[in-house]
Design a protein around this motif. Structure first.
Motif, PDB file in Angstrom:
ATOM      1  N   ARG A  51       6.226   0.867  -9.429  1.00 46.42           N
ATOM      2  CA  ARG A  51       5.486   0.873  -8.173  1.00 46.42           C
ATOM      3  C   ARG A  51       3.972   0.920  -8.434  1.00 46.42           C
ATOM      4  O   ARG A  51       3.205   0.152  -7.860  1.00 46.42           O
ATOM      5  N   CYS A  57       3.376  -4.075  -1.708  1.00 42.38           N
ATOM      6  CA  CYS A  57       3.277  -3.794  -0.265  1.00 42.38           C
ATOM      7  C   CYS A  57       2.292  -2.655  -0.011  1.00 42.38           C
ATOM      8  O   CYS A  57       1.444  -2.732   0.880  1.00 42.38           O
ATOM      9  N   ASP A  58       2.403  -1.574  -0.807  1.00 39.42           N
ATOM     10  CA  ASP A  58       1.466  -0.444  -0.678  1.00 39.42           C
ATOM     11  C   ASP A  58       0.031  -0.920  -0.897  1.00 39.42           C
ATOM     12  O   ASP A  58      -0.880  -0.585  -0.127  1.00 39.42           O
ATOM     13  N   ARG A 100      -1.467  -3.002   1.931  1.00 39.38           N
ATOM     14  CA  ARG A 100      -1.896  -2.171   3.067  1.00 39.38           C
ATOM     15  C   ARG A 100      -3.211  -1.465   2.744  1.00 39.38           C
ATOM     16  O   ARG A 100      -4.065  -1.328   3.613  1.00 39.38           O
ATOM     17  N   ALA A 101      -3.350  -1.005   1.501  1.00 42.06           N
ATOM     18  CA  ALA A 101      -4.592  -0.350   1.096  1.00 42.06           C
ATOM     19  C   ALA A 101      -5.747  -1.346   1.204  1.00 42.06           C
ATOM     20  O   ALA A 101      -6.903  -0.963   1.390  1.00 42.06           O
ATOM     21  N   ILE A 117      18.716  -0.065  -3.183  1.00 39.82           N
ATOM     22  CA  ILE A 117      19.121   0.418  -1.854  1.00 39.82           C
ATOM     23  C   ILE A 117      17.961   0.390  -0.855  1.00 39.82           C
ATOM     24  O   ILE A 117      18.091  -0.038   0.280  1.00 39.82           O
ATOM     25  N   GLU A 118      16.800   0.840  -1.351  1.00 39.42           N
ATOM     26  CA  GLU A 118      15.622   0.970  -0.510  1.00 39.42           C
ATOM     27  C   GLU A 118      15.115  -0.360   0.058  1.00 39.42           C
ATOM     28  O   GLU A 118      14.398  -0.370   1.066  1.00 39.42           O
ATOM     29  N   THR A 146      16.014  -0.776   3.817  1.00 41.46           N
ATOM     30  CA  THR A 146      15.464   0.131   4.827  1.00 41.46           C
ATOM     31  C   THR A 146      13.942   0.128   4.848  1.00 41.46           C
ATOM     32  O   THR A 146      13.339   0.657   5.775  1.00 41.46           O
ATOM     33  N   ALA A 147      13.298  -0.439   3.830  1.00 46.00           N
ATOM     34  CA  ALA A 147      11.833  -0.448   3.784  1.00 46.00           C
ATOM     35  C   ALA A 147      11.296  -1.197   4.994  1.00 46.00           C
ATOM     36  O   ALA A 147      11.984  -2.016   5.592  1.00 46.00           O
ATOM     37  N   VAL A 148      10.043  -0.902   5.377  1.00 49.67           N
ATOM     38  CA  VAL A 148       9.376  -1.626   6.467  1.00 49.67           C
ATOM     39  C   VAL A 148       8.126  -2.271   5.894  1.00 49.67           C
ATOM     40  O   VAL A 148       7.250  -1.559   5.423  1.00 49.67           O
ATOM     41  N   ARG A 167      16.443   8.436   1.911  1.00 47.10           N
ATOM     42  CA  ARG A 167      15.574   7.544   2.678  1.00 47.10           C
ATOM     43  C   ARG A 167      16.295   7.064   3.948  1.00 47.10           C
ATOM     44  O   ARG A 167      15.738   7.107   5.031  1.00 47.10           O
ATOM     45  N   ALA A 168      17.551   6.637   3.788  1.00 49.55           N
ATOM     46  CA  ALA A 168      18.310   6.166   4.941  1.00 49.55           C
ATOM     47  C   ALA A 168      18.503   7.305   5.952  1.00 49.55           C
ATOM     48  O   ALA A 168      18.440   7.090   7.164  1.00 49.55           O
ATOM     49  N   VAL A 198      15.362   7.612   8.086  1.00 45.38           N
ATOM     50  CA  VAL A 198      15.275   6.582   9.126  1.00 45.38           C
ATOM     51  C   VAL A 198      16.112   7.021  10.328  1.00 45.38           C
ATOM     52  O   VAL A 198      15.680   6.962  11.483  1.00 45.38           O
ATOM     53  N   ASP A 228       9.226   4.736   7.319  1.00 46.96           N
ATOM     54  CA  ASP A 228       9.842   3.424   7.598  1.00 46.96           C
ATOM     55  C   ASP A 228      10.304   3.345   9.052  1.00 46.96           C
ATOM     56  O   ASP A 228      10.048   2.363   9.743  1.00 46.96           O
ATOM     57  N   GLY A 229      10.994   4.400   9.479  1.00 46.14           N
ATOM     58  CA  GLY A 229      11.545   4.416  10.834  1.00 46.14           C
ATOM     59  C   GLY A 229      10.461   4.457  11.907  1.00 46.14           C
ATOM     60  O   GLY A 229      10.605   3.859  12.976  1.00 46.14           O
ATOM     61  N   ARG A 284       7.505   3.049  11.649  1.00 45.66           N
ATOM     62  CA  ARG A 284       6.972   1.678  11.736  1.00 45.66           C
ATOM     63  C   ARG A 284       7.940   0.784  12.495  1.00 45.66           C
ATOM     64  O   ARG A 284       7.517  -0.061  13.275  1.00 45.66           O
ATOM     65  N   ALA A 285       9.239   0.986  12.275  1.00 43.03           N
ATOM     66  CA  ALA A 285      10.234   0.191  12.997  1.00 43.03           C
ATOM     67  C   ALA A 285      10.128   0.474  14.492  1.00 43.03           C
ATOM     68  O   ALA A 285      10.470  -0.372  15.318  1.00 43.03           O
ATOM     69  N   ALA A 294       2.169   5.746  -2.238  1.00 44.96           N
ATOM     70  CA  ALA A 294       2.661   5.212  -0.965  1.00 44.96           C
ATOM     71  C   ALA A 294       1.502   5.016   0.003  1.00 44.96           C
ATOM     72  O   ALA A 294       0.453   5.654  -0.135  1.00 44.96           O
ATOM     73  N   VAL A 295       1.677   4.102   0.956  1.00 45.73           N
ATOM     74  CA  VAL A 295       0.681   3.889   2.005  1.00 45.73           C
ATOM     75  C   VAL A 295       1.330   4.195   3.349  1.00 45.73           C
ATOM     76  O   VAL A 295       2.298   3.518   3.709  1.00 45.73           O
TER      77      VAL A 295
END
Lengths: 348, 348
Positions: free
Chosen positions: A228, A260-261, A264-265, A283-284, A287-289, B228-229, B232, B261-262, B264-265, B288-289
């Motif tokens: 990451r 992605c991070d 956005r920065a 898996i992530e 569910t990521a946005v 993570r799930a 959300v 994530d959730g 933003r959704a 993370a952002v």
């Protein structure tokens, strides 16, 4: 817990299947369908088969529970955690316990953990080799007749079974998708250039560019740690290019999340302002946005398949190695977005 | 690789330290500072100390390389991968190999892997117990005199050493921070309510609310899988509440990432529109952002500390268990943001 060793007959009776089906499950055979395997495994666990075998072993102290070793090069990448979960799923049903060690890309540490696993009598080994691994590093195992399955990264010249992904086809499919969305400036971000996986994915990327009559531009290939943090670093460099890209195929999902991070920065929205595709489908990714468009390797599925291949080698006593290439498929989600005209203008 | 066993004297000479310093490093003693330990470890690896010991062991086949077992309840949560990396860092310097097994929250599987590790002669065990673990599950190890360190989740009544985090203080500090930013409707999101960790963090949350004269509202406590799930899922339920919250303390970082994530959704920007605080401080929290405000447990540091505690028990031959509580600190980054007036209005 004073019960004596459970027999295959008892398990077959309780699960409502034949004795031979139970045996196949215990051997991790791929001939048994998933539903039956799950049912038999549940009965095995319920009856405490393995646990009582452990107790029995204490009485006859020479026999020990059977172990599968798994050695990974970067446990902090969730790909490998998921791979290990997939391996465990299969070997557990077959009555094995899985011991995992992490090498953190150190060939020296890898030698140590493999030597230790050999001393402790592993029945077989699944290894995603550290960078710079040579066939000699697996020799002590191979010489002892212990089956080995190499996954993820191949070791050229090692006479062991392997399960790779079709990196070339996956990378090509991803780039074709970006081209179809209208992208022409497509970067390849992240990964260590001295690995076979990097080389295969890069060639796939180049092949697709060529088919689309887009000239290869070496400045768009920006390597980094396959993590990451590496992704953040790579996109930071990419957006500073004079003629900057509008989309990227990333070395793996970890890099893609970092990209992605980093977007956005830099006040760019992944998917809307810049197309991002990963590789792995951890898996992530779902569910990521935005949800990540990625080349699905299905790490748990790969782990299950590697375990089945290893168990087959163990059970057959057949030392002939097999080389399998797992197919991959592009899963289109939100992060690849369409190429936006204003972005193209800005960068043209 | 034909070299005979390396001696402590040779290592001391090459590293420019005393023999006793080398011995302390090999024992994983916390008396040696990090710089010296790293230097000595590098020399040990360079001289192939462990590897040659492995070769020596092959000749005297009764002695085997020394193993530390580590058993975790959810390998797909990166907290545990980082914890294992921290443990490995210390035990490796002390000449041990680490074997890891994942239980996936199954107490039955945990019994199997612990039995297998015992059979294979582990020197000690670090375990983050599966939900529902009872003291009896560790009894075979304790009876064999094998030191055990329980981490993350305590097992009441187990006579073994433990290393927990100060969950109460961490949760309180997080909620105090949200209150200071002007939040009054603060949710507690994610986690399994039947674990001690959940209970401790919830009490910390309640204590801070009470200090701020905010009435506890049970509808704001929304449990879910600690993933993570799960995050959300929890935020989806939270935003549907009539009088919805403006901020949340999440059970752990994995849940917090899912909450982001959730949000933003649901077209809410974490940090700007809704304050989010995690618990753990995994590597990803920083990059993370928005960067995640979180209660830092420092998983790698916790792993190192657990390993030092275990090695101390192994080396002393002292069975008296120790119970340590690691301090935590709130790391304020971007995701907790200020409470925005328009959001407060909308939800008041």
């Amino acid at each position: 817990m004073t019960k004596e060793r459970i027999t295959v007959v008892e398990i077959a009776h309780a699960a409502g299947v034949s004795k031979s089906t139970v045996s196949l499950v215990l051997q991790g055979s791929s001939l048994v369908n998933e539903v039956t395997r799950a049912k038999v495994s549940a009965v095995i666990r319920e009856l405490g088969y393995v646990y009582n075998r452990g107790a029995a072993n204490l009485r006859q102290s020479n026999s020990k529970s059977k172990i599968i070793g798994i050695v990974v090069n970067d446990l902090t990448n969730s790909f490998f955690a998921e791979l290990a979960v997939g391996v465990d799923d299969v070997v557990q049903s077959a009555g094995y316990v899985q011991f995992l060690s992490n090498t953190g890309e150190s060939v020296d540490r890898q030698r140590e953990v493999i030597a230790s696993m050999r001393e402790h009598g592993i029945s077989g080994l699944i290894v995603s080799p550290a960078r710079g691994t040579e066939p000699a590093d697996l020799k002590p195992l191979v010489a002892s007749g212990i089956p080995v399955v190499v996954v993820v990264r191949n070791i050229q010249g090692a006479k062991v079974s392997s399960l790779m992904s079709d990196n070339h086809a996956g990378a090509s499919a991803a780039v074709e998708h970006l081209v179809a969305l209208g992208h022409r400036r497509i970067a390849f971000l992240g990964g260590f250039p001295d690995t076979a996986v990097f080389a295969e994915r890069l060639v796939g990327y180049q092949t697709a560019l060529k088919s689309a009559d887009i000239a290869f531009d070496a400045s768009l290939v920006i390597s980094s740690a396959p993590s990451r943090a590496g992704g953040v670093d790579a996109i930071d460099r990419a957006v500073r290019l004079g003629d900057r890209p509008t989309a990227a195929l990333c070395f793996n999902d970890a890099v893609a999340f970092g990209v992605c991070d980093g977007l956005r920065a830099n006040r760019l929205e992944p998917g809307a302002d810049f197309g991002v595709i990963g590789f792995d489908d951890v898996i992530e990714a779902k569910t990521a946005v935005p949800a990540l468009t990625t080349v699905s390797v299905d790490p748990q599925g790969m782990g299950r398949r590697a375990a089945q291949l290893l168990l087959k080698q163990i059970n057959s006593g057949n030392a002939d190695p097999e080389a399998l290439v797992g197919s991959v498929r592009l899963v289109v989600r939100e992060s690849s977005g369409p190429a936006r005209r204003d972005v193209e203008k800005r960068t043209a």
